[in-house]
Design a protein around this motif. Sequence first.
Motif, PDB file in Angstrom:
ATOM      1  N   ALA A  18      76.114 -83.227 -31.439  1.00  0.00           N
ATOM      2  CA  ALA A  18      76.573 -82.958 -30.081  1.00  0.00           C
ATOM      3  C   ALA A  18      76.078 -81.615 -29.547  1.00  0.00           C
ATOM      4  CB  ALA A  18      78.090 -83.023 -30.020  1.00  0.00           C
ATOM      5  N   SER A  19      76.088 -80.590 -30.377  1.00  0.00           N
ATOM      6  CA  SER A  19      75.655 -79.267 -29.924  1.00  0.00           C
ATOM      7  C   SER A  19      74.186 -79.269 -29.520  1.00  0.00           C
ATOM      8  CB  SER A  19      75.894 -78.224 -31.022  1.00  0.00           C
ATOM      9  OG  SER A  19      77.276 -78.069 -31.275  1.00  0.00           O
ATOM     10  N   SER A  20      73.354 -79.973 -30.291  1.00  0.00           N
ATOM     11  CA  SER A  20      71.926 -80.052 -29.966  1.00  0.00           C
ATOM     12  C   SER A  20      71.707 -80.826 -28.668  1.00  0.00           C
ATOM     13  CB  SER A  20      71.157 -80.710 -31.108  1.00  0.00           C
ATOM     14  OG  SER A  20      71.234 -79.950 -32.286  1.00  0.00           O
ATOM     15  N   VAL A  21      72.460 -81.914 -28.484  1.00  0.00           N
ATOM     16  CA  VAL A  21      72.339 -82.706 -27.254  1.00  0.00           C
ATOM     17  C   VAL A  21      72.766 -81.871 -26.048  1.00  0.00           C
ATOM     18  CG1 VAL A  21      73.188 -84.732 -26.001  1.00  0.00           C
ATOM     19  CG2 VAL A  21      72.640 -84.907 -28.442  1.00  0.00           C
ATOM     20  N   ALA A  22      73.855 -81.138 -26.191  1.00  0.00           N
ATOM     21  CA  ALA A  22      74.327 -80.283 -25.103  1.00  0.00           C
ATOM     22  C   ALA A  22      73.290 -79.213 -24.769  1.00  0.00           C
ATOM     23  CB  ALA A  22      75.658 -79.638 -25.472  1.00  0.00           C
ATOM     24  N   PHE A  23      72.694 -78.623 -25.809  1.00  0.00           N
ATOM     25  CA  PHE A  23      71.651 -77.616 -25.583  1.00  0.00           C
ATOM     26  C   PHE A  23      70.492 -78.195 -24.781  1.00  0.00           C
ATOM     27  CE2 PHE A  23      67.506 -75.946 -26.708  1.00  0.00           C
ATOM     28  CZ  PHE A  23      67.641 -74.600 -26.391  1.00  0.00           C
ATOM     29  N   ILE A  24      70.034 -79.388 -25.185  1.00  0.00           N
ATOM     30  CA  ILE A  24      68.896 -80.017 -24.507  1.00  0.00           C
ATOM     31  C   ILE A  24      69.233 -80.323 -23.052  1.00  0.00           C
ATOM     32  CG2 ILE A  24      67.557 -82.163 -24.402  1.00  0.00           C
ATOM     33  CD1 ILE A  24      67.490 -82.085 -27.482  1.00  0.00           C
ATOM     34  N   LEU A  25      70.386 -80.912 -22.805  1.00  0.00           N
ATOM     35  CA  LEU A  25      70.769 -81.259 -21.433  1.00  0.00           C
ATOM     36  C   LEU A  25      70.842 -80.022 -20.541  1.00  0.00           C
ATOM     37  CD1 LEU A  25      73.549 -83.915 -22.165  1.00  0.00           C
ATOM     38  CD2 LEU A  25      71.284 -84.365 -21.201  1.00  0.00           C
ATOM     39  N   GLU A  26      71.343 -78.934 -21.084  1.00  0.00           N
ATOM     40  CA  GLU A  26      71.448 -77.712 -20.284  1.00  0.00           C
ATOM     41  C   GLU A  26      70.098 -77.019 -20.141  1.00  0.00           C
ATOM     42  OE1 GLU A  26      74.748 -75.478 -22.030  1.00  0.00           O
ATOM     43  OE2 GLU A  26      76.028 -76.287 -20.427  1.00  0.00           O
ATOM     44  N   HIS A  27      69.330 -76.970 -21.205  1.00  0.00           N
ATOM     45  CA  HIS A  27      68.022 -76.321 -21.140  1.00  0.00           C
ATOM     46  C   HIS A  27      67.089 -77.075 -20.193  1.00  0.00           C
ATOM     47  CE1 HIS A  27      63.959 -75.103 -22.632  1.00  0.00           C
ATOM     48  NE2 HIS A  27      64.554 -73.924 -22.731  1.00  0.00           N
ATOM     49  N   ALA A  28      67.176 -78.400 -20.203  1.00  0.00           N
ATOM     50  CA  ALA A  28      66.341 -79.236 -19.332  1.00  0.00           C
ATOM     51  C   ALA A  28      66.875 -79.287 -17.903  1.00  0.00           C
ATOM     52  CB  ALA A  28      66.251 -80.646 -19.898  1.00  0.00           C
ATOM     53  N   GLU A  29      68.090 -78.788 -17.706  1.00  0.00           N
ATOM     54  CA  GLU A  29      68.752 -78.834 -16.393  1.00  0.00           C
ATOM     55  C   GLU A  29      68.825 -80.281 -15.888  1.00  0.00           C
ATOM     56  OE1 GLU A  29      67.129 -75.931 -13.649  1.00  0.00           O
ATOM     57  OE2 GLU A  29      66.709 -74.538 -15.294  1.00  0.00           O
ATOM     58  N   SER A  30      69.285 -81.156 -16.781  1.00  0.00           N
ATOM     59  CA  SER A  30      69.320 -82.587 -16.468  1.00  0.00           C
ATOM     60  C   SER A  30      70.278 -82.890 -15.313  1.00  0.00           C
ATOM     61  CB  SER A  30      69.748 -83.386 -17.702  1.00  0.00           C
ATOM     62  OG  SER A  30      68.791 -83.260 -18.729  1.00  0.00           O
ATOM     63  N   ASN A  31      69.774 -83.666 -14.354  1.00  0.00           N
ATOM     64  CA  ASN A  31      70.591 -84.097 -13.224  1.00  0.00           C
ATOM     65  C   ASN A  31      71.328 -85.395 -13.521  1.00  0.00           C
ATOM     66  OD1 ASN A  31      67.956 -82.711 -12.199  1.00  0.00           O
ATOM     67  ND2 ASN A  31      69.456 -82.339 -10.574  1.00  0.00           N
ATOM     68  N   VAL A  32      70.687 -86.248 -14.331  1.00  0.00           N
ATOM     69  CA  VAL A  32      71.232 -87.565 -14.650  1.00  0.00           C
ATOM     70  C   VAL A  32      71.064 -87.804 -16.145  1.00  0.00           C
ATOM     71  CG1 VAL A  32      71.051 -90.052 -14.240  1.00  0.00           C
ATOM     72  CG2 VAL A  32      70.630 -88.453 -12.360  1.00  0.00           C
ATOM     73  N   LEU A  33      72.070 -88.426 -16.746  1.00  0.00           N
ATOM     74  CA  LEU A  33      71.983 -88.856 -18.145  1.00  0.00           C
ATOM     75  C   LEU A  33      72.287 -90.343 -18.225  1.00  0.00           C
ATOM     76  CD1 LEU A  33      71.824 -88.503 -21.236  1.00  0.00           C
ATOM     77  CD2 LEU A  33      74.253 -87.862 -21.194  1.00  0.00           C
ATOM     78  N   ILE A  34      71.301 -91.101 -18.716  1.00  0.00           N
ATOM     79  CA  ILE A  34      71.490 -92.524 -18.993  1.00  0.00           C
ATOM     80  C   ILE A  34      71.758 -92.636 -20.486  1.00  0.00           C
ATOM     81  CG2 ILE A  34      70.428 -94.812 -18.928  1.00  0.00           C
ATOM     82  CD1 ILE A  34      68.568 -93.723 -16.702  1.00  0.00           C
ATOM     83  N   THR A  35      72.897 -93.241 -20.858  1.00  0.00           N
ATOM     84  CA  THR A  35      73.263 -93.254 -22.276  1.00  0.00           C
ATOM     85  C   THR A  35      73.836 -94.604 -22.693  1.00  0.00           C
ATOM     86  OG1 THR A  35      74.635 -92.174 -23.956  1.00  0.00           O
ATOM     87  CG2 THR A  35      75.534 -92.281 -21.731  1.00  0.00           C
ATOM     88  N   ASP A  36      73.553 -94.986 -23.914  1.00  0.00           N
ATOM     89  CA  ASP A  36      74.028 -96.258 -24.462  1.00  0.00           C
ATOM     90  C   ASP A  36      75.393 -96.065 -25.124  1.00  0.00           C
ATOM     91  OD1 ASP A  36      73.373 -99.099 -25.426  1.00  0.00           O
ATOM     92  OD2 ASP A  36      73.801 -98.051 -27.306  1.00  0.00           O
ATOM     93  N   ARG A  37      76.206 -97.114 -25.119  1.00  0.00           N
ATOM     94  CA  ARG A  37      77.548 -97.032 -25.706  1.00  0.00           C
ATOM     95  C   ARG A  37      77.541 -96.585 -27.165  1.00  0.00           C
ATOM     96  NH1 ARG A  37      79.785-101.628 -26.501  1.00  0.00           N
ATOM     97  NH2 ARG A  37      78.517-103.013 -25.212  1.00  0.00           N
ATOM     98  N   GLU A  38      76.511 -96.972 -27.901  1.00  0.00           N
ATOM     99  CA  GLU A  38      76.450 -96.600 -29.314  1.00  0.00           C
ATOM    100  C   GLU A  38      76.399 -95.081 -29.494  1.00  0.00           C
ATOM    101  OE1 GLU A  38      73.916 -97.601 -33.406  1.00  0.00           O
ATOM    102  OE2 GLU A  38      73.234 -98.393 -31.477  1.00  0.00           O
ATOM    103  N   MET A  39      75.915 -94.379 -28.478  1.00  0.00           N
ATOM    104  CA  MET A  39      75.779 -92.929 -28.554  1.00  0.00           C
ATOM    105  C   MET A  39      77.021 -92.201 -28.039  1.00  0.00           C
ATOM    106  SD  MET A  39      72.624 -92.983 -29.561  1.00  0.00           S
ATOM    107  CE  MET A  39      72.688 -94.643 -30.219  1.00  0.00           C
ATOM    108  N   SER A  40      78.044 -92.932 -27.608  1.00  0.00           N
ATOM    109  CA  SER A  40      79.153 -92.337 -26.854  1.00  0.00           C
ATOM    110  C   SER A  40      79.922 -91.268 -27.623  1.00  0.00           C
ATOM    111  CB  SER A  40      80.118 -93.426 -26.369  1.00  0.00           C
ATOM    112  OG  SER A  40      80.681 -94.133 -27.464  1.00  0.00           O
TER     113      SER A  40
END
Length: 544
Positions: free
Chosen positions: A108-130
């Motif tokens: 989770a920490s790595s995913v959060a880092f990537i989303l913030e570093h990339a300045e993601s506007n939208v995240l498409i995610t599958d239920r398996e990753m929830s």
Amino acid sequence: MSASDNIYGQDLNQVAANYEPLSPLTFIERAASIYPDKTAVVYGEVRRSWGETYRRSRLLASALVRRGVRAGDTVSIMSPNLPEHFEAHFGVPMSGAVLNSINTRLDASSVAFILEHAESNVLITDREMSSVVSKALAQMKTRPIVIDIDDPSFEGGELLGEMTYEQFLAEGDSDFDWKGPDDEWNAISLNYTSGTTGDPKGVVYHHRGAYLNAVSNALSWGMPNRAVYLWTLPMFHCNGWCFPWTVAAVSGVSVCVRHVRAVHLMELIKQEKVDHLCGAPIVLSMLVGVPAELKEGLNHTVKVMTAGAPPPASVIQGMEEMGFDVTHVYGLTETYGPCVVCAWNDDWDDKSMQERSRLKARQGVRVPMQEGLMVGDPVTLKPVPRDGETIGEIFMRGNVVMKGYLKNPKTTRASFQGGWFHSGDLAVCHPDGYIEIKDRSKDIIISGGENISSIEVEETLFRHPSIQDVAVVAMSDEKWGEVPCAFISLIPDAQMTEEEVVRYCRENMAHFKVPKKIVFKDLPRTSTGKVQKFILRQWAKEES
């Protein structure tokens, strides 16, 4: 003399009729216009044509624009190899945005880092990753728009977003008039390196490189029109080595799978007449290990492209004996995936199976769209002799090298110093010009002043019939400084002692290269098949 100073630069201008920025987005438009009713995507009961896949990609692009996504924004996706992931490789850049496909194995920490570093506007995610994604979102200061892939064939997980992917597509316009990039240097995707030594680095690809590497894949592999490609390689890994765009370029078929399981893969290969697949050596080992009765009925040629770790010659031989045609490639996230291929030479046809496998285990030569490849001295940047013995660093340059690292100019400049991309991988160059990796610079073991290639030791151990998986790392030693430590996994029901392994090594390699410590343990691997040697180094430290 400039081009305008000669007759060929006079009144011969670049105009709309004779120039358009290169982009792999043109591949899907072409496939849909020529083969609108031919199968493009297969996933369980789902079968979609190129016309339908193109329509859905345009819906995605339109829906993103209507939600305020603009050129240069980041749209992230965290998903297995599903049709939605394939569509995102077209729909996201059609909107002008940059696609960021996230490793599904991250915490989770790595995913959060990537989303913030990339300045993601939208995240498409599958239920398996929830489970991971929900924790990552909780760590973020600004939450992106979250869209859920709600796969009816998967049980478990939870919906986290405002709506499902299908509901989001319903907001779009199937006739959306998308535009290609104004400049082929514009970013098309963002991929993060593994981050085993600190935060991961964001590698930026441009439309030109994605286009050229997609074509290079087809040329390197001799992919025919309408090839059937099985998704055993993660789409998050270098955008699936650019193969979403390659499959569109050849108007082929993407056979999607949620999980890579050997028996299911073998069933799909026979059922869908799969003729191409990519995978790490561990995937090849899995296929070799499928029971003989399940291989019955496989009566067509399957081409396999493998990388991620130097494949043992024994694994290549096992695949060849099954009738699979193995091509070894090499590359990095920074080179769009494969930029080196072990191109086959017809002069090798008459060699023994063992010798052919050894030749195929080499990394090879540059791919058709790669301009420069060199094994050289890391200080002088001069090529090493082609003697198969002198070790140097692998350097690349050309159009299939990244734009650079996002928000990291210092590291970008360092990696491009001297006009070459510095890979950090160590190799030799053989007299025929083919390169062969000997190690990562950090994985060379220096024992008593002698350099030991961990890969060379691993290759020898892999040849033992009882050994299924192996990795070798350095272990500290008071006398020698460093000595090899081997982590070994045996085939089912096999038995070996540490003494037997050492005896085998002494019979097959120089004594100073023999591992001083043998540990029988399953190896930690990434989702792309790479051994996590940083974990093994820690284990070796505990053993010393």
